[in-house]
Design a protein around this motif. Structure first.
Motif, PDB file in Angstrom:
ATOM      1  N   TYR A 133      30.726  16.267  33.599  1.00  0.00           N
ATOM      2  CA  TYR A 133      30.828  14.533  32.788  1.00  0.00           C
ATOM      3  C   TYR A 133      31.453  15.173  31.717  1.00  0.00           C
ATOM      4  N   ASP A 134      32.845  13.584  31.934  1.00  0.00           N
ATOM      5  CA  ASP A 134      33.994  13.691  30.924  1.00  0.00           C
ATOM      6  C   ASP A 134      33.513  13.137  28.887  1.00  0.00           C
ATOM      7  N   LYS A 136      35.020  11.727  27.074  1.00  0.00           N
ATOM      8  CA  LYS A 136      34.949  10.500  26.974  1.00  0.00           C
ATOM      9  C   LYS A 136      35.044   9.544  27.469  1.00  0.00           C
ATOM     10  N   GLN A 137      35.259   9.796  29.333  1.00  0.00           N
ATOM     11  CA  GLN A 137      33.835   8.082  29.736  1.00  0.00           C
ATOM     12  C   GLN A 137      32.927   7.902  29.284  1.00  0.00           C
ATOM     13  N   TYR A 138      31.407   9.542  28.977  1.00  0.00           N
ATOM     14  CA  TYR A 138      30.552   9.387  28.945  1.00  0.00           C
ATOM     15  C   TYR A 138      29.758   9.268  27.751  1.00  0.00           C
ATOM     16  N   ASP A 139      30.294   8.564  26.651  1.00  0.00           N
ATOM     17  CA  ASP A 139      30.280   8.883  25.133  1.00  0.00           C
ATOM     18  C   ASP A 139      28.830   9.516  24.380  1.00  0.00           C
ATOM     19  N   SER A 142      26.451   7.746  22.458  1.00  0.00           N
ATOM     20  CA  SER A 142      25.526   6.604  23.660  1.00  0.00           C
ATOM     21  C   SER A 142      25.009   7.011  24.239  1.00  0.00           C
ATOM     22  N   PHE A 168      26.363   4.251  34.380  1.00  0.00           N
ATOM     23  CA  PHE A 168      26.240   5.010  32.869  1.00  0.00           C
ATOM     24  C   PHE A 168      24.369   5.653  32.947  1.00  0.00           C
TER      25      PHE A 168
END
Ligand SMILES: Nc1ncnc2c1ncn2[C@@H]1O[C@H](COP(=O)(O)OP(=O)(O)OP(=O)(O)O)[C@@H](O)[C@H]1O
Ligand SMILES: [Mg+2]
Length: 266
Positions: A133-134, A136-139, A142, A168
């Motif tokens: 998983y990237d 940047k896409q999945y902080d 968070s 998410f």
């Protein structure tokens, strides 16, 4: 210290709060208005006048600084041994102590380590990379926040996965499952686990629960500081028998607090 001395200089509401030793009491008052003074004098009053064993009193604070202050101030009112025996602790330190004694019943080693926020973040980043998983896409922060909220809602990875709706949340469910598996295999707990696992321990092991529900015990004294926005402090006094619900209450930011009588000291 004699009762008269303990009550000297207290206003009427403070006196009422110190003397109201039967049943729960909620004290709401502004900053610097004498709440800690009430709590410390109430502890001394319970011990000296009501003959409560100091080790049957639990004073809970959110921060280490507040716990130190409470301990110092109790120390000035009681003799050294009694002051030493009052259990003054933060929520997390309390949970660590409970878990160090009995966590083997949940399959953890008593010598468990505590993962700090930096270690948590590193772990989540590793897991994201492994699951492709990237970040940047999945902080990662968070994701950690969502895992933390899930733990505060007592949702384990399976329960979280079941109710995960958005993409998410589904990603978080996968990360959470792996995150929890790694923590467990490393015999590590994060800060939220300290609370959650203590509640699970009380729920699953009646013997442990009974140990903390000693019939000779009278009161648990709580100093609950609602952070930031509300800018008020909540101090409640609960029967010790409700210690488990006290821990649960903490997770819900003491949503039951409104149910107990309120004394305004200012
Ligand atoms: N009735 C009183 N008469 C005289 N002094 C008082 C009285 N009540 C409190 N004080 C003093 O006021 C100061 C603040 O009291 P205390 O620390 O108990 O307040 P607090 O509400 O716990 O404050 P904080 O919001 O900072 O936690 C202390 O020096 C305390 O001794
Ligand atoms: Mg205070």
């Amino acid at each position: 210290m004699a009762t008269a001395t303990l009550l000297q200089g207290m206003n009427d509401k403070q006196t009422e709060a110190v003397l109201a030793t039967e049943g729960p009491v909620l004290i709401m008052a502004g900053a610097g208005s004498g709440k800690t003074r009430v709590l410390t004098h109430r502890i001394a009053y319970l011990i000296e006048e009501k003959h409560v064993n100091p080790w049957n009193i639990l004073a809970i604070t959110f921060t280490n600084k507040a716990a130190r202050e409470m301990k110092d101030r109790v120390g000035r009112l009681l003799d050294a041994q009694a002051a030493q025996d009052v259990w003054v602790s933060t929520f997390h330190a309390l949970c660590v102590r409970i878990l160090r004694r009995d966590i083997e019943k949940l399959g953890y080693n008593r010598a468990f380590t505590i993962a700090d926020p930096a270690e948590q973040l590193t772990l989540v980043k590793h897991i994201l990379a492994e699951l492709n998983y990237d970040p940047k896409q999945y902080d990662p922060k968070s994701i950690l926040g969502t895992i933390s909220n899930a733990k505060n809602d007592m949702l384990d990875p399976k329960a979280f996965e079941k109710q995960a709706g958005s993409l998410f949340q589904q990603v978080v469910a996968k990360v959470y499952t792996e995150y929890q598996r790694r923590l467990r295999s490393d015999q590590a707990l994060d800060f939220d686990d300290l609370i959650m696992q203590t509640i699970i321990l009380f729920q699953q092991d009646e013997e442990t629960l009974k140990f903390y529900q000693t019939s000779s015990a009278t009161f648990t004294l709580m100093n609950i500081r609602i952070p930031t926005k509300l800018s008020i402090n909540w101090y409640t006094c609960w029967p010790l028998a409700t210690k488990t619900s006290v821990l649960s209450a903490m997770l819900t930011r003491v949503s039951t607090a409104g149910a107990v009588p309120t004394l305004k000291t200012s």
